[in-house]
Structure formats: structure tokens, C-alpha cells
Design an enzyme around this catalytic site. Structure first.
Site, PDB file in Angstrom:
ATOM      1  N   LYS A  45       2.482  44.781  93.827  1.00  0.00           N
ATOM      2  CA  LYS A  45       2.137  45.927  94.669  1.00  0.00           C
ATOM      3  C   LYS A  45       2.619  47.215  94.315  1.00  0.00           C
ATOM      4  O   LYS A  45       2.056  48.245  94.699  1.00  0.00           O
ATOM      5  CB  LYS A  45       2.171  45.344  96.243  1.00  0.00           C
ATOM      6  CG  LYS A  45       1.833  43.961  96.724  1.00  0.00           C
ATOM      7  CD  LYS A  45       2.435  43.777  98.246  1.00  0.00           C
ATOM      8  CE  LYS A  45       2.073  42.541  98.627  1.00  0.00           C
ATOM      9  NZ  LYS A  45       2.767  42.056  99.802  1.00  0.00           N
ATOM     10  N   GLY A  46       3.675  47.144  93.708  1.00  0.00           N
ATOM     11  CA  GLY A  46       4.667  48.269  93.568  1.00  0.00           C
ATOM     12  C   GLY A  46       3.584  49.449  92.785  1.00  0.00           C
ATOM     13  O   GLY A  46       4.145  50.562  93.257  1.00  0.00           O
ATOM     14  N   GLU A 101       2.767  50.472  85.761  1.00  0.00           N
ATOM     15  CA  GLU A 101       3.930  49.724  86.432  1.00  0.00           C
ATOM     16  C   GLU A 101       4.683  50.711  87.422  1.00  0.00           C
ATOM     17  O   GLU A 101       4.467  51.817  86.778  1.00  0.00           O
ATOM     18  CB  GLU A 101       4.702  49.059  85.365  1.00  0.00           C
ATOM     19  CG  GLU A 101       4.765  47.511  85.279  1.00  0.00           C
ATOM     20  CD  GLU A 101       5.220  46.918  86.644  1.00  0.00           C
ATOM     21  OE1 GLU A 101       5.082  47.517  87.622  1.00  0.00           O
ATOM     22  OE2 GLU A 101       5.637  45.567  86.578  1.00  0.00           O
ATOM     23  N   ASP A 102       5.209  50.355  88.232  1.00  0.00           N
ATOM     24  CA  ASP A 102       5.989  51.251  89.195  1.00  0.00           C
ATOM     25  C   ASP A 102       7.438  51.215  88.442  1.00  0.00           C
ATOM     26  O   ASP A 102       8.077  52.265  88.393  1.00  0.00           O
ATOM     27  CB  ASP A 102       6.178  50.756  90.444  1.00  0.00           C
ATOM     28  CG  ASP A 102       6.545  48.967  90.647  1.00  0.00           C
ATOM     29  OD1 ASP A 102       6.880  48.344  89.399  1.00  0.00           O
ATOM     30  OD2 ASP A 102       7.177  48.369  91.663  1.00  0.00           O
ATOM     31  N   ASP A 105      12.210  47.177  84.354  1.00  0.00           N
ATOM     32  CA  ASP A 105      13.564  46.887  84.487  1.00  0.00           C
ATOM     33  C   ASP A 105      13.972  46.016  83.353  1.00  0.00           C
ATOM     34  O   ASP A 105      14.330  46.383  82.350  1.00  0.00           O
ATOM     35  CB  ASP A 105      13.665  46.377  86.055  1.00  0.00           C
ATOM     36  CG  ASP A 105      15.057  45.967  86.612  1.00  0.00           C
ATOM     37  OD1 ASP A 105      15.757  47.085  86.257  1.00  0.00           O
ATOM     38  OD2 ASP A 105      15.234  45.123  87.575  1.00  0.00           O
ATOM     39  N   PHE A 154      19.282  50.188  92.844  1.00  0.00           N
ATOM     40  CA  PHE A 154      18.162  49.652  93.383  1.00  0.00           C
ATOM     41  C   PHE A 154      17.315  50.624  93.913  1.00  0.00           C
ATOM     42  O   PHE A 154      17.972  51.525  95.049  1.00  0.00           O
ATOM     43  CB  PHE A 154      18.301  48.407  94.190  1.00  0.00           C
ATOM     44  CG  PHE A 154      17.173  47.542  94.333  1.00  0.00           C
ATOM     45  CD1 PHE A 154      16.420  46.762  93.609  1.00  0.00           C
ATOM     46  CD2 PHE A 154      16.397  47.750  95.744  1.00  0.00           C
ATOM     47  CE1 PHE A 154      15.373  45.978  93.724  1.00  0.00           C
ATOM     48  CE2 PHE A 154      15.407  46.998  95.931  1.00  0.00           C
ATOM     49  CZ  PHE A 154      14.675  46.411  94.969  1.00  0.00           C
TER      50      PHE A 154
END
Ligand code: IMP
Ligand code: MG
Length: 182
Positions: A45-46, A101-102, A105, A154
Site C-alpha cells: 500500500k505504501g 516503490e515507497d 530498504d 524507521f
């Protein structure tokens, strides 16, 4: 009543910085794909907030598809095991595809998605991420378009969540440690 903003320790990227950079990325993509139609694959959802802004800054015929993968439990660390929860509904063979993509990582999620999409023989396949946490990479994958490099903290907001919260913050911020450490 408590404000969602009160859980934020620091605003890393404000609304204006985000909008300005997304405009630049849109212009770059418009130039790079000049004369071609493209498909943006929004990884739910990001990426939904980023994708909707980016799509509106691209001056090309542009379809939007959705995928959902999960590599995270409910915590703040990737589990490394990626499962596809929702797939595209249309074929991408011969199409120009950009995965949105958000945040990149560990890279596990995108590595898996990219591999899966590549097997469907698109004309081209690139990755655009709003945020990049280079320090944390585990999988051999890099984005073709990066909005911002961010430190190893984060972050939430502008689509990014912690336990499905904070996605609707209009900026990217660092959560107060006490929010996730108890
Ligand atoms: P990766 O598989 O480790 O690259 O993780 C990718 C996904 O993990 C992203 O699409 C996010 O949903 C989530 N994620 C990674 N880092 C963060 C963060 O700092 N805040 C919120 N979500 C994150
Ligand atoms: Mg998430």
C-alpha cells in the site's frame, strides 16, 4: 483528542520538498520515455500516495497497475520472505514498465517483484523509489530513479506506515522511538 503528528520526532522531508522532487522525477521520466506509453506498477500500500503524485507529473500516456507483496510482519524489520498478495490483472509483455516503490530498504521485496515481472517479457523494466535506504541493502538491486536517500531510521508518512498507521501524514517523518519500542 490526540493528533497523529504528536508521534513524530522529526520531519525528514516536508510537503514542499516532496512535491518539488516528484515534479523533477516526472519530468525525467517524461523525457526518458518520450514517444512511448508506459505502465506504472504501484506496489501497495505504501506507494499509493507517491504513485498518484508521480503519475500526475508525467506527460505521457500512462496506465497504472497494482501489486501487493509482503515481507514484513507487523514490526520494523524485513523478514526476507516475500509473498505476492495481489498481482497485476493485465499482461505486460512488450510494454514499458516502471515499478513504483515507497522505500527500497533490504531490497528483498523489489528483488522478488522485479524477477517475477521480468519473466513476463516487458519491453523495459525499471524501478522508481521515493526513498532509498542504501545502508540496509541485502538483495542485489538498485533503483533507476530515486527521490531521496534517507538515513537508517524507521520513517512513516506519505504512504509509509507503522502497523498500518501514519500513511496519511503529508510529510515523511521519523517516529518517536517510544511509539514502537513498547
Ligand atoms: P524491503 O523488502 O526491505 O526493501 O522493504 C520494502 C518495504 O518495507 C517497503 O515497501 C515498506 O513497505 C517497508 N519499509 C521498509 N522500511 C520502512 C520504513 O522505514 N518505514 C516504513 N516502511 C518501511
Ligand atoms: Mg509497510
Amino acid at each position: 483528542m490526540k493528533s497523529i503528528h504528536s508521534d513524530i520526532q522529526e520531519v525528514l522531508l516536508n510537503k514542499e520538498q516532496l512535491q518539488a522532487r516528484i515534479e523533477e522525477l516526472g519530468k525525467q521520466i517524461t523525457e526518458d520515455y518520450s514517444g512511448n506509453d508506459i505502465i506504472l506498477v504501484c506496489v501497495l500500500k505504501g506507494s499509493v500516495v507517491f504513485t498518484s503524485d508521480l503519475a500526475r507529473s508525467i506527460d505521457l500516456f500512462c496506465d497504472i497497475g497494482f501489486m501487493k507483496a509482503s515481507s514484513y510482519g507487523s514490526g520494523t524489520e524485513s523478514s526476507g520472505k516475500v509473498t505476492i498478495k495481489l498481482d497485476l490483472t493485465e499482461p505486460i509483455k512488450g510494454k514499458h514498465v516502471i515499478v513504483i516503490e515507497d522505500i527500497l530498504d533490504s531490497g528483498n521485496t523489489l528483488y522478488h517483484i522485479k524477477k517475477l515481472l521480468a519473466e513476463r517479457e516487458p519491453a523495459s523494466l525499471k524501478i522508481c523509489t521515493l526513498l532509498n535506504k542504501a545502508e540496509r541493502r541485502e538483495a542485489p538491486i538498485e533503483a533507476d530513479y530515486v527521490g531521496f536517500n534517507v538515513p537508517n531510521a524507521f520513517v512513516v508518512g506519505f504512504g509509509l506506515d507503522f502497523n498500518e498507521k501514519y500513511r496519511n501524514l503529508p510529510y515523511v517523518g521519523i517516529l518517536k522511538p517510544e511509539v514502537y519500542k513498547d
